[in-house]
Design an enzyme around this catalytic site. Structure first.
Site, PDB file in Angstrom:
ATOM      1  N   ARG A  25       0.817  -1.218   0.000  1.00  0.00           N
ATOM      2  CA  ARG A  25       0.000   0.000   0.000  1.00  0.00           C
ATOM      3  C   ARG A  25       0.857   1.278   0.000  1.00  0.00           C
ATOM      4  O   ARG A  25       0.466   2.298   0.578  1.00  0.00           O
ATOM      5  CB  ARG A  25      -0.954   0.027   1.203  1.00  0.00           C
ATOM      6  CG  ARG A  25      -2.059  -1.015   1.141  1.00  0.00           C
ATOM      7  CD  ARG A  25      -3.226  -0.501   0.329  1.00  0.00           C
ATOM      8  NE  ARG A  25      -4.239  -1.536   0.140  1.00  0.00           N
ATOM      9  CZ  ARG A  25      -5.384  -1.598   0.808  1.00  0.00           C
ATOM     10  NH1 ARG A  25      -5.665  -0.695   1.705  1.00  0.00           N
ATOM     11  NH2 ARG A  25      -6.243  -2.552   0.559  1.00  0.00           N
ATOM     12  N   ARG A  29      -3.451   6.140   1.083  1.00  0.00           N
ATOM     13  CA  ARG A  29      -4.030   7.292   1.790  1.00  0.00           C
ATOM     14  C   ARG A  29      -3.088   8.025   2.732  1.00  0.00           C
ATOM     15  O   ARG A  29      -3.407   9.114   3.176  1.00  0.00           O
ATOM     16  CB  ARG A  29      -5.271   6.827   2.556  1.00  0.00           C
ATOM     17  CG  ARG A  29      -6.442   6.596   1.628  1.00  0.00           C
ATOM     18  CD  ARG A  29      -7.590   5.917   2.323  1.00  0.00           C
ATOM     19  NE  ARG A  29      -7.210   4.553   2.673  1.00  0.00           N
ATOM     20  CZ  ARG A  29      -8.062   3.635   3.098  1.00  0.00           C
ATOM     21  NH1 ARG A  29      -9.323   3.933   3.269  1.00  0.00           N
ATOM     22  NH2 ARG A  29      -7.631   2.421   3.382  1.00  0.00           N
ATOM     23  N   ARG A  38      -7.704  11.231  -4.971  1.00  0.00           N
ATOM     24  CA  ARG A  38      -8.866  10.471  -4.500  1.00  0.00           C
ATOM     25  C   ARG A  38     -10.048  11.406  -4.206  1.00  0.00           C
ATOM     26  O   ARG A  38     -11.204  10.986  -4.288  1.00  0.00           O
ATOM     27  CB  ARG A  38      -8.416   9.723  -3.259  1.00  0.00           C
ATOM     28  CG  ARG A  38      -9.083   8.523  -2.807  1.00  0.00           C
ATOM     29  CD  ARG A  38      -9.649   7.560  -3.728  1.00  0.00           C
ATOM     30  NE  ARG A  38     -10.576   6.819  -2.881  1.00  0.00           N
ATOM     31  CZ  ARG A  38     -11.818   7.154  -2.728  1.00  0.00           C
ATOM     32  NH1 ARG A  38     -12.325   8.154  -3.404  1.00  0.00           N
ATOM     33  NH2 ARG A  38     -12.591   6.472  -1.909  1.00  0.00           N
ATOM     34  N   ASP A  74      -7.226  -3.526  -7.506  1.00  0.00           N
ATOM     35  CA  ASP A  74      -7.761  -4.193  -6.322  1.00  0.00           C
ATOM     36  C   ASP A  74      -8.062  -5.649  -6.642  1.00  0.00           C
ATOM     37  O   ASP A  74      -8.447  -5.968  -7.774  1.00  0.00           O
ATOM     38  CB  ASP A  74      -9.030  -3.515  -5.804  1.00  0.00           C
ATOM     39  CG  ASP A  74      -9.322  -3.970  -4.384  1.00  0.00           C
ATOM     40  OD1 ASP A  74      -8.754  -3.400  -3.443  1.00  0.00           O
ATOM     41  OD2 ASP A  74     -10.078  -4.949  -4.227  1.00  0.00           O
ATOM     42  N   TYR A 151     -14.876 -13.159  -0.055  1.00  0.00           N
ATOM     43  CA  TYR A 151     -15.601 -11.928  -0.433  1.00  0.00           C
ATOM     44  C   TYR A 151     -16.828 -12.259  -1.264  1.00  0.00           C
ATOM     45  O   TYR A 151     -17.896 -11.654  -1.109  1.00  0.00           O
ATOM     46  CB  TYR A 151     -14.680 -10.959  -1.185  1.00  0.00           C
ATOM     47  CG  TYR A 151     -13.736 -10.243  -0.252  1.00  0.00           C
ATOM     48  CD1 TYR A 151     -14.180  -9.156   0.504  1.00  0.00           C
ATOM     49  CD2 TYR A 151     -12.429 -10.657  -0.079  1.00  0.00           C
ATOM     50  CE1 TYR A 151     -13.343  -8.501   1.387  1.00  0.00           C
ATOM     51  CE2 TYR A 151     -11.575 -10.013   0.803  1.00  0.00           C
ATOM     52  CZ  TYR A 151     -12.040  -8.939   1.542  1.00  0.00           C
ATOM     53  OH  TYR A 151     -11.217  -8.298   2.424  1.00  0.00           O
TER      54      TYR A 151
HETATM   55  O1  CP3 Z   1      -0.667  -1.987  -2.491  1.00  0.00           O
HETATM   56  C1  CP3 Z   1      -1.299  -1.252  -3.270  1.00  0.00           C
HETATM   57  O2  CP3 Z   1      -1.544  -0.065  -3.048  1.00  0.00           O
HETATM   58  C2  CP3 Z   1      -1.751  -1.841  -4.579  1.00  0.00           C
HETATM   59  C3  CP3 Z   1      -3.155  -1.863  -4.769  1.00  0.00           C
HETATM   60  C4  CP3 Z   1      -4.012  -2.702  -3.840  1.00  0.00           C
HETATM   61  C5  CP3 Z   1      -5.213  -2.232  -3.246  1.00  0.00           C
HETATM   62  N1  CP3 Z   1      -5.798  -3.282  -2.605  1.00  0.00           N
HETATM   63  C6  CP3 Z   1      -5.728  -0.860  -3.349  1.00  0.00           C
HETATM   64  C7  CP3 Z   1      -6.833  -0.438  -2.477  1.00  0.00           C
HETATM   65  C8  CP3 Z   1      -3.864  -4.040  -3.465  1.00  0.00           C
HETATM   66  C9  CP3 Z   1      -2.715  -4.994  -3.773  1.00  0.00           C
HETATM   67  C10 CP3 Z   1      -5.012  -4.394  -2.707  1.00  0.00           C
HETATM   68  C11 CP3 Z   1      -5.246  -5.749  -2.189  1.00  0.00           C
HETATM   69  C12 CP3 Z   1      -6.467  -6.028  -1.443  1.00  0.00           C
HETATM   70  N2  CP3 Z   1      -7.705  -5.489  -1.601  1.00  0.00           N
HETATM   71  C13 CP3 Z   1      -6.544  -7.007  -0.421  1.00  0.00           C
HETATM   72  C14 CP3 Z   1      -5.425  -7.919   0.018  1.00  0.00           C
HETATM   73  C15 CP3 Z   1      -4.406  -7.250   0.844  1.00  0.00           C
HETATM   74  C16 CP3 Z   1      -4.847  -6.782   2.200  1.00  0.00           C
HETATM   75  O3  CP3 Z   1      -4.835  -5.546   2.402  1.00  0.00           O
HETATM   76  O4  CP3 Z   1      -5.178  -7.602   3.043  1.00  0.00           O
HETATM   77  C17 CP3 Z   1      -7.870  -7.009   0.048  1.00  0.00           C
HETATM   78  C18 CP3 Z   1      -8.400  -7.887   1.150  1.00  0.00           C
HETATM   79  C19 CP3 Z   1      -8.595  -6.047  -0.710  1.00  0.00           C
HETATM   80  C20 CP3 Z   1     -10.048  -5.735  -0.618  1.00  0.00           C
HETATM   81  C21 CP3 Z   1     -10.297  -4.342  -0.232  1.00  0.00           C
HETATM   82  N3  CP3 Z   1      -9.981  -3.251  -1.019  1.00  0.00           N
HETATM   83  C22 CP3 Z   1     -10.918  -3.866   0.946  1.00  0.00           C
HETATM   84  C23 CP3 Z   1     -11.402  -4.738   2.081  1.00  0.00           C
HETATM   85  C24 CP3 Z   1     -10.955  -2.476   0.851  1.00  0.00           C
HETATM   86  C25 CP3 Z   1     -11.616  -1.490   1.811  1.00  0.00           C
HETATM   87  C26 CP3 Z   1     -10.775  -1.262   3.015  1.00  0.00           C
HETATM   88  C27 CP3 Z   1      -9.704  -0.243   2.767  1.00  0.00           C
HETATM   89  O5  CP3 Z   1      -8.532  -0.540   2.990  1.00  0.00           O
HETATM   90  O6  CP3 Z   1     -10.064   0.875   2.392  1.00  0.00           O
HETATM   91  C28 CP3 Z   1     -10.330  -2.099  -0.364  1.00  0.00           C
HETATM   92  C29 CP3 Z   1     -10.143  -0.724  -0.880  1.00  0.00           C
HETATM   93  C30 CP3 Z   1      -8.792  -0.359  -1.382  1.00  0.00           C
HETATM   94  N4  CP3 Z   1      -7.964  -1.140  -2.148  1.00  0.00           N
HETATM   95  C31 CP3 Z   1      -8.171   0.912  -1.210  1.00  0.00           C
HETATM   96  C32 CP3 Z   1      -6.951   0.868  -1.896  1.00  0.00           C
HETATM   97  C33 CP3 Z   1      -5.936   1.962  -2.048  1.00  0.00           C
HETATM   98  C34 CP3 Z   1      -8.759   2.107  -0.466  1.00  0.00           C
HETATM   99  C35 CP3 Z   1      -9.622   2.879  -1.404  1.00  0.00           C
HETATM  100  C36 CP3 Z   1      -9.673   4.342  -1.082  1.00  0.00           C
HETATM  101  O7  CP3 Z   1      -8.743   5.073  -1.477  1.00  0.00           O
HETATM  102  O8  CP3 Z   1     -10.648   4.755  -0.475  1.00  0.00           O
END
Ligand code: CP3
Length: 347
Positions: A25, A29, A38, A74, A151
């Protein structure tokens, strides 16, 4: 002439001149430039517009000399391409489906052609490869079948995984079929990412930790082994990410990935001891260690570096994604400490 990035060498357990570092990540954010973008676009628009996904992927590289960038996307987007409705709600997180039952969503899945359905991801990869700094690797990724299954069946995030576990125990044959379908879709998607130019693949199995070692071996491991073998054929290193690693470490070692990404609940020295010098590892600083004052942060980073680098095959990272409230200057400090660490077996 292009040389093999040190990140790729470390994934293949080859000696490196210094320890490679990237942070899960790292585009996200905690960065003001991400929050600004964003504020202008919804999350899914950032993911689905190749120029924006490229911009976000490269944002952290303007600040930090990371050895790898991860494609901004994602894991849930593949489920959308498989026919399931996807939305991100600011308050509750991801939502899958339109009120159907988990069983109905499972039945309606199809295996998509990634070029047709995920073209925006492949375009983003090609754009990023055109502007990423020399020597910096690009990591492609997907969810692992089990985490995607949770999911899909739950319709979003869950606390107790009631729907997933009851489906799994009541209908093991249907659960295996679901894992097979997901693995088929993932194999095609990952091969397409590799063809578009990624230098490594990371498989996210965030929720594997809810399974007993016996259920993991029975319900997950065979599907992971098949998926990893299929992708390995393409010649780029594979990384497996999970949390709560220590209980499943021996089973995960048998999956066939080049690298295991470990969380902070296992001692990194002990993990390397258990896995042996052939298996590369990634991790495993607690993301909250970045909230310490600088001198203590430095000590924590050095402790991990010493344990990780006793043999070749080590990539510095956190044990999970960087927290949105992390002070940016502490990330800067972390990267500097990793960079100045003398590798015992430096090339
Ligand atoms: O690392 C990176 O930034 C690359 C992109 C990436 C995202 N999600 C962007 C994202 C990657 C590799 C993921 C993986 C992901 N997504 C996982 C596995 C890794 C982990 O964190 O356990 C899972 C379980 C998800 C599913 C997911 N996506 C959830 C549950 C959520 C909401 C919770 C949260 O963290 O906001 C997301 C949203 C998400 N994916 C965001 C980002 C940058 C946040 C979106 C925003 O900017 O509001």
């Amino acid at each position: 002439m292009s040389t093999v990035p040190r990140f790729v060498k470390a994934c293949l357990a080859q000696p490196v001149d210094r320890i490679p570092v990237w942070i899960m990540r790292q585009a996200g954010r905690y960065l003001p430039e991400y929050r600004k973008l964003r504020g202008e676009y919804p999350f899914l628009t950032l993911c689905k517009t190749p120029a924006l996904a490229t911009e976000v992927t490269l944002q952290p590289l303007e600040r930090f000399r990371m050895d790898a960038a991860i494609l901004f996307s994602d894991i849930l987007l593949l489920l959308e391409a498989m026919g399931v409705d996807l939305a991100f709600d600011e308050k509750v997180g991801p939502r899958l489906g339109r009120g159907e039952s988990g069983e109905e969503r499972v039945r309606s899945l199809s295996v998509p052609d990634p070029v047709q359905e995920m073209g925006y991801v492949l375009d983003a990869i090609r754009q990023i490869k055109g502007s990423i700094p020399e020597g910096c690797a690009l990591i492609g990724f997907s969810g692992a079948p089990f985490t995607l299954a949770t999911y899909l069946i739950e319709g979003g995030s869950s606390k107790d995984f009631y729907a997933t576990k009851s489906f799994m125990y009541k209908e093991p044959a249907a659960f295996h079929r679901l894992m097979e379908t997901l693995a088929d879709a993932l194999e095609a998607f990952l091969k397409a990412q590799i063809a578009a130019g990624v230098d490594a693949i990371q498989l996210f199995d965030t929720w594997a930790m809810i399974l007993s070692p016996a259920d993991y071996r029975e319900l997950v491991l065979p599907h992971m082994q098949r998926l990893v073998a299929g992708v390995k054929h393409e010649g780029v290193p594979t990384i497996h990410f999970s949390l709560g690693t220590s209980t499943l470490l021996d089973a995960m070692d048998q999956m066939g990935t080049d690298v295991l990404s470990l969380d902070w609940k296992i001692d990194l020295g002990e993990a390397r001891e258990r896995l042996g010098p052939q298996k590369a590892v990634q991790g495993n600083l607690d993301p909250f260690a970045l909230f310490q004052e600088p001198a203590r942060l430095e000590e924590s980073v050095l402790e991990i570096l010493e344990k990780g680098s006793r043999w070749p095959g080590y990539v510095f990272n956190l044990g999970h994604g960087v927290h949105p409230k992390t002070p940016v200057e502490n990330m800067q400090r972390l990267v500097e400490v990793v960079h100045s660490f003398p590798v015992p077996q430096a090339t």
